[in-house]
Scaffold this motif. Structure first.
Motif, PDB file in Angstrom:
ATOM      1  N   GLY A  46      45.190  32.043  42.968  1.00 28.42           N
ATOM      2  CA  GLY A  46      44.995  32.223  41.526  1.00 28.42           C
ATOM      3  C   GLY A  46      46.219  31.785  40.753  1.00 28.42           C
ATOM      4  O   GLY A  46      46.115  31.173  39.681  1.00 28.42           O
ATOM      5  N   THR A  70      46.523  34.076  32.983  1.00 23.62           N
ATOM      6  CA  THR A  70      45.544  33.093  32.513  1.00 23.62           C
ATOM      7  C   THR A  70      45.151  33.386  31.067  1.00 23.62           C
ATOM      8  O   THR A  70      45.101  32.474  30.229  1.00 23.62           O
ATOM      9  CB  THR A  70      44.286  33.101  33.396  1.00 23.62           C
ATOM     10  N   VAL A  71      44.894  34.647  30.781  1.00 26.62           N
ATOM     11  CA  VAL A  71      44.528  35.045  29.416  1.00 26.62           C
ATOM     12  C   VAL A  71      45.656  34.731  28.433  1.00 26.62           C
ATOM     13  O   VAL A  71      45.437  34.160  27.354  1.00 26.62           O
ATOM     14  CB  VAL A  71      44.180  36.544  29.365  1.00 26.62           C
ATOM     15  N   SER A  87      40.466  32.566  38.194  1.00 28.91           N
ATOM     16  CA  SER A  87      41.738  33.081  38.714  1.00 28.91           C
ATOM     17  C   SER A  87      41.501  34.282  39.619  1.00 28.91           C
ATOM     18  O   SER A  87      42.124  34.416  40.681  1.00 28.91           O
ATOM     19  CB  SER A  87      42.659  33.471  37.550  1.00 28.91           C
ATOM     20  N   ILE A  88      40.604  35.156  39.207  1.00 27.03           N
ATOM     21  CA  ILE A  88      40.274  36.334  40.013  1.00 27.03           C
ATOM     22  C   ILE A  88      39.609  35.913  41.323  1.00 27.03           C
ATOM     23  O   ILE A  88      39.958  36.412  42.398  1.00 27.03           O
ATOM     24  CB  ILE A  88      39.349  37.284  39.220  1.00 27.03           C
ATOM     25  N   ILE A 134      45.566  39.518  42.002  1.00 26.16           N
ATOM     26  CA  ILE A 134      44.417  39.441  41.097  1.00 26.16           C
ATOM     27  C   ILE A 134      44.828  39.745  39.665  1.00 26.16           C
ATOM     28  O   ILE A 134      44.498  39.005  38.726  1.00 26.16           O
ATOM     29  CB  ILE A 134      43.308  40.406  41.568  1.00 26.16           C
ATOM     30  N   TYR A 135      45.556  40.837  39.489  1.00 25.90           N
ATOM     31  CA  TYR A 135      45.961  41.250  38.135  1.00 25.90           C
ATOM     32  C   TYR A 135      46.889  40.222  37.497  1.00 25.90           C
ATOM     33  O   TYR A 135      46.714  39.843  36.329  1.00 25.90           O
ATOM     34  CB  TYR A 135      46.644  42.613  38.206  1.00 25.90           C
ATOM     35  N   SER A 156      47.324  36.979  38.138  1.00 27.20           N
ATOM     36  CA  SER A 156      46.682  35.705  37.808  1.00 27.20           C
ATOM     37  C   SER A 156      45.753  35.847  36.607  1.00 27.20           C
ATOM     38  O   SER A 156      45.706  34.962  35.741  1.00 27.20           O
ATOM     39  CB  SER A 156      45.904  35.172  39.021  1.00 27.20           C
ATOM     40  N   TYR A 157      45.036  36.969  36.527  1.00 27.21           N
ATOM     41  CA  TYR A 157      44.118  37.179  35.403  1.00 27.21           C
ATOM     42  C   TYR A 157      44.880  37.308  34.079  1.00 27.21           C
ATOM     43  O   TYR A 157      44.564  36.619  33.099  1.00 27.21           O
ATOM     44  CB  TYR A 157      43.276  38.423  35.637  1.00 27.21           C
ATOM     45  N   PRO A 180      39.770  32.692  33.283  1.00 26.34           N
ATOM     46  CA  PRO A 180      40.328  33.886  33.937  1.00 26.34           C
ATOM     47  C   PRO A 180      39.494  34.366  35.123  1.00 26.34           C
ATOM     48  O   PRO A 180      40.051  34.899  36.087  1.00 26.34           O
ATOM     49  CB  PRO A 180      40.337  34.933  32.813  1.00 26.34           C
ATOM     50  N   VAL A 181      38.180  34.176  35.058  1.00 30.22           N
ATOM     51  CA  VAL A 181      37.318  34.603  36.167  1.00 30.22           C
ATOM     52  C   VAL A 181      37.620  33.799  37.426  1.00 30.22           C
ATOM     53  O   VAL A 181      37.641  34.332  38.537  1.00 30.22           O
ATOM     54  CB  VAL A 181      35.831  34.467  35.782  1.00 30.22           C
ATOM     55  N   SER A 218      42.025  34.389  43.778  1.00 28.82           N
ATOM     56  CA  SER A 218      42.931  35.422  44.288  1.00 28.82           C
ATOM     57  C   SER A 218      42.240  36.319  45.302  1.00 28.82           C
ATOM     58  O   SER A 218      42.877  36.848  46.219  1.00 28.82           O
ATOM     59  CB  SER A 218      43.482  36.267  43.133  1.00 28.82           C
TER      60      SER A 218
END
Length: 262
Positions: A161, A229-230, A150-151, A222-223, A225-226, A147-148, A154
């Protein structure tokens, strides 16, 4: 080895893996989705994977916002120049803007509540899903991602991301509109001038009515993609768990519940 596909043999599926991305149901906070719709109409629906509705509201927001001078009016309001803000607003467009803006917030909240109910019912059915898809243009499969990362991607360019986690539709849409916002806001020209120490020139070339779209665009990328991913990682772990149970766990294997200590 079993091959599972979403072939309508169950009423509900938790997820679907296709060459364009992984679409899944999971629990979401309706207030957060509604907030994203308030920040930028269309974002809430895109978070729900309601792409057609999300894209329509997004494009509507950009066109009507620019025509009604909503962003410019906001800038003048922040500067305390209320009279100028009132003067530049185009009421012909503004009166169309307000109802659709409110609808986007309400509909994203309502849809989130409904989809949470569907997810809970799909969770009880526990119907297996496909975890691999291959086509002429793309290959997609369930896998764990960071997830990091991805941020970070992005932050470099919104949309990267999404490409990292294979959300192709969202990635293409976000990247295309980022280019449009960059072009019309002249933000990259301003950055170059700023590096050269020409602060006044950098400020003068900026188009604020387009510049105000960019922070929301970055935040959403950002939100989205994070979070995805999670959730994709959770889906991968669940699917792997089911696969190991079906193919490697003995049918006689049972876990006995321990007795409470007196």
């Amino acid at each position: 080895m079993n091959n599972y596909t979403n072939d309508n043999t169950a009423r509900r599926y938790k997820a679907h893996v296709s060459t364009l991305g992984t679409t899944q149901l999971h629990l979401r906070n309706p207030y957060i989705i509604a907030w994203w719709s308030a920040a930028f109409p269309g974002f809430g629906h895109m978070l729900l994977s309601k792409y057609l509705r999300g894209y329509s509201l997004f494009i509507w927001e950009v066109i009507v916002n620019v025509k009604a001078n909503v962003n410019l009016a906001m800038i003048y309001s922040f500067q305390g120049n209320i009279d100028m803000a009132k003067e530049i607003l185009d009421t012909r467009w503004l009166l169309m803007y307000i109802p659709v803006y409110i609808f986007g917030i309400w509909d994203s909240y309502r849809t989130t509540v409904d989809m949470n109910r569907v997810y809970l019912m799909a969770e009880r059915e526990e119907h297996r899903i496909n975890s691999f898809s291959i086509g002429a243009l793309e290959i997609n499969y369930l896998d764990k991602r960071n997830p990091v990362l991805s941020i970070i991607w992005s932050l470099f360019i919104p949309g990267l991301g999404q490409l990292y986690i294979h959300r192709i539709l969202t990635a293409v849409f976000v990247i295309i509109w980022l280019v449009i916002f960059y072009f019309f806001s002249h933000v990259q020209e301003a950055v170059v001038l700023l590096f050269l120490g020409k602060v006044k020139e950098a400020t003068s070339v900026l188009k604020p009515e387009w510049l105000l779209f960019i922070p929301s665009h970055y935040g959403f990328a950002i939100y989205d993609s994070y979070i995805n991913t999670v959730e994709n990682n959770k889906l991968f772990e669940k699917e792997l768990q089911n696969h190991l149970k079906d193919n490697y766990q003995s049918t006689g294997f049972k876990i006995r519940k321990g007795q409470k200590l007196k």
